[in-house]
Design a protein around this motif. Structure first.
Motif, PDB file in Angstrom:
ATOM      1  N   ALA A  27      42.268  49.362   8.038  1.00 23.21           N
ATOM      2  CA  ALA A  27      42.514  50.642   8.707  1.00 23.21           C
ATOM      3  C   ALA A  27      43.922  51.172   8.460  1.00 23.21           C
ATOM      4  N   ASP A  28      44.896  50.306   8.412  1.00 24.27           N
ATOM      5  CA  ASP A  28      46.281  50.738   8.201  1.00 24.27           C
ATOM      6  C   ASP A  28      46.721  50.633   6.750  1.00 24.27           C
ATOM      7  N   ARG A  29      45.840  50.136   5.894  1.00 28.06           N
ATOM      8  CA  ARG A  29      46.224  49.906   4.497  1.00 28.06           C
ATOM      9  C   ARG A  29      45.620  50.913   3.523  1.00 28.06           C
ATOM     10  N   SER A  31      43.901  54.842   2.659  1.00 25.00           N
ATOM     11  CA  SER A  31      43.891  56.245   3.080  1.00 25.00           C
ATOM     12  C   SER A  31      42.568  56.552   3.776  1.00 25.00           C
TER      13      SER A  31
END
Length: 126
Positions: A27-29, A31
């Protein structure tokens, strides 16, 4: 045929695991675009895992029984999962755009698998 039930169950488990991995670890890695691509791969894998389970059940002697058309349907759906979802997973992680050109081959395998399921059902009714 136990093979398709096992293949469906394995792909269902993998889809759940990869869905959770995408939601939590990626999710944070990635786009938003590549997370969407990842989710599409998970959804198609799960839909077709369920279809593999159904094919395995339909191959029961109490239902359709052994059928070449059902076997083809199952194998084509399995190939579709590998090529369609697999290419989208790799595309999401690598960003290598050319992999998007491989994905439609998996889509064609999905369509052919569903058509073979139609053929199997039409033969059963006769």
């Amino acid at each position: 045929m136990p093979f398709f039930i096992i293949a469906g169950a394995v792909n269902g488990a993998i889809a759940v695991a990869l869905g959770a991995f995408g939601a939590h670890a990626l999710a944070d890695r990635l786009s938003a675009h590549y997370l969407d691509v990842w989710e599409k791969a998970v959804h198609y894998q799960m839909f077709h895992a369920i279809a593999l389970l159904a094919i395995g059940i339909l191959m029961s002697p109490a239902l359709f029984g052994s059928s070449n058309a059902l076997s083809w349907a199952g194998y084509l759906l399995l190939v579709g999962i590998i090529i369609f979802s697999g290419s989208l997973y790799v595309l999401s992680l690598s960003g290598i755009g050319i992999l998007g050109a491989i994905t439609p081959i998996g889509g064609v395998a999905f369509i052919a698998g569903w058509i073979m399921l139609i053929v199997a059902a039409s033969k059963f009714g006769n």
